[in-house]
Design an enzyme around this catalytic site. Structure first.
Site, mmCIF file in Angstrom:
data_model
loop_
_atom_site.group_PDB
_atom_site.id
_atom_site.type_symbol
_atom_site.label_atom_id
_atom_site.label_comp_id
_atom_site.label_asym_id
_atom_site.label_seq_id
_atom_site.Cartn_x
_atom_site.Cartn_y
_atom_site.Cartn_z
ATOM 1 C CB ALA A 7 21.739 40.453 -12.637
ATOM 2 C CE1 TYR B 35 27.664 39.617 -21.172
ATOM 3 C CE2 TYR B 35 28.049 37.933 -19.909
ATOM 4 C CZ TYR B 35 28.569 38.961 -20.833
ATOM 5 O OH TYR B 35 29.878 38.799 -21.253
ATOM 6 C CB THR C 271 27.275 33.858 -18.299
ATOM 7 O OG1 THR C 271 27.213 35.232 -17.625
ATOM 8 C CG2 THR C 271 28.305 34.017 -19.232
ATOM 9 C CE LYS C 272 24.073 38.232 -15.675
ATOM 10 N NZ LYS C 272 24.930 38.615 -14.285
ATOM 11 C CG ASN C 273 20.721 30.819 -13.119
ATOM 12 O OD1 ASN C 273 21.833 31.512 -13.068
ATOM 13 N ND2 ASN C 273 20.398 30.005 -12.181
#
Length: 379
Positions: free
Chosen positions: A172, A196, A198-200
């Site tokens: 994640a 989500y 904010t993920k890379n």
């Protein structure tokens, strides 16, 4: 008021900048989905999953509603396909509780292992000490963008007589990270991703994925995410649920995927700038096997004072994560165990962790201000 009161705050993250950088193709993709009238289980989800599987280097990607669903469904698939005798799941206690939440939802008992201080990743020796005949599976979390050496873990587990115990990679926080030329997600038996925001690689809402090259596991995951169906309205597997990536999120992810490498490079460059500015008593969490810079995590001897110092300079901070899974009050009376030797590094680290801004849209001025704030600490 201090000398920094008039400067603009530096956020821990600013998701608006992702849209601003790619507004035209994202808006075009979203409008095309809306106009199509087909918003679930359509061509865009299928296309993104195929592209993401190819990117990771696996045969299958099953799109689901979020990263925690991905974990739960993958756990259920492993239990139904591999049929382990035990019901223990080995995982770390410092990664936000997500593997524990999913484990408890399928009736698995968490066995917590310790971490390496420099990387904050699972300590392979601690995992080996925790293995037993009751072990159903091992979760390795590629935390903060760092990489666990899954290849070495697999080799040592096999040597210890645990060839049948599967390894699940929780990716994640590590989209695009590599180990010996192979991307995370392709190193174990099965892997999960969160998309989500904010993920890379982040959607503009919730989304997740399960990847594997095991046909039987992929088939089980695909059924479990859609009620356990084998055919429409025919429930062939227990434990199914409704968990689908929607067409809008898939379309947005398809726009962003080709730019993931460039975004990861920018994150790594920011980490390198911070590393040059670190004051005495502060270290940057880094994996010896590389990172994609999901978060910039500091270990500080006087974390709270450093946080106040950065706050005075209008620099956003957070703590990932402030409570170990094994110490969560809501789980106090639920079954759990710790590996032999306990969790001394995990417990020693929890009061020293500090997250500082690291996202691709940061300006040069913002990076310089954070670096100056670090170097000025205690001078």
């Amino acid at each position: 008021m201090n000398q920094f009161s008039a400067v603009s705050p530096i956020p821990l993250n600013d998701l608006k900048r992702i849209y601003q950088d790619s507004s035209e193709p994202i808006t075009e993709a979203v409008n095309a989905v809306l106009a199509s009238g087909w918003w679930l289980n359509g061509d865009r989800a299928a296309r993104f999953c195929a592209d993401f599987a190819r990117y990771v280097g696996v045969e299958h990607c099953v799109g689901v509603a979020n990263g925690t669903d991905a974990l739960e469904i993958a756990f259920r698939a492993l239990l139904s396909v591999r049929k382990p005798k035990g019901r223990d799941i080995i995982t770390v206690a410092n990664a936000g509780g997500y593997s524990t939440i999913a484990a408890r939802s399928v009736g698995l008992t968490p066995v917590y292992v310790d971490i390496e201080e420099a990387s904050q990743l699972a300590d392979i020796d601690s995992i080996l000490r925790a293995l037993s005949d009751e072990t159903a599976l091992v979760v390795v979390t590629h935390l903060y963008g760092g990489v666990v050496d899954v290849s070495t873990l697999r080799e040592k587990m096999d040597q210890a007589g645990h060839q049948s115990v599967p390894i699940l990679e929780d990716c994640a926080q590590a989209h695009g990270a590599e180990l010996h030329g192979k991307r995370v997600g392709s190193l174990g038996d099965i892997a999960t991703f969160s998309f989500y925001p904010t993920k890379n690689l982040g959607a503009f809402g919730d989304a997740g994925g399960i990847v594997t090259s095991d046909d039987e596991l992929a088939q089980a995951c695909n059924a479990l995410r859609q009620y356990g169906w084998s055919d429409k309205y025919t429930i062939a597997r227990p434990g199914g649920r409704n968990s689908r990536i929607d067409e809008i999120q898939a379309a947005i992810l398809s726009v962003l995927l080709p730019h993931l490498g460039q975004a990861n490079d920018r994150r790594v460059q920011i980490l390198a700038r911070y590393a040059e500015a670190l004051p005495e008593g502060v270290r940057l969490v880094q994996s010896s096997h590389g990172s994609v810079g999901h978060l910039a995590i500091l270990l500080a001897d006087d974390r709270d004072e450093l946080r106040r110092h950065l706050s005075e300079r209008r620099i956003g901070t957070d703590i990932h994560y402030p409570i170990l899974d094994c110490d969560q009050p809501g789980w106090a009376d639920m079954p759990k165990r710790e590996a032999a030797g306990g969790l001394p590094v995990s417990r020693r680290s929890i009061g020293r962790l500090l997250t500082i801004p690291c996202f691709p849209g940061m300006t040069e001025q913002e990076i310089e201000r954070v670096s100056e704030g670090l170097s000025a600490w205690r001078r």
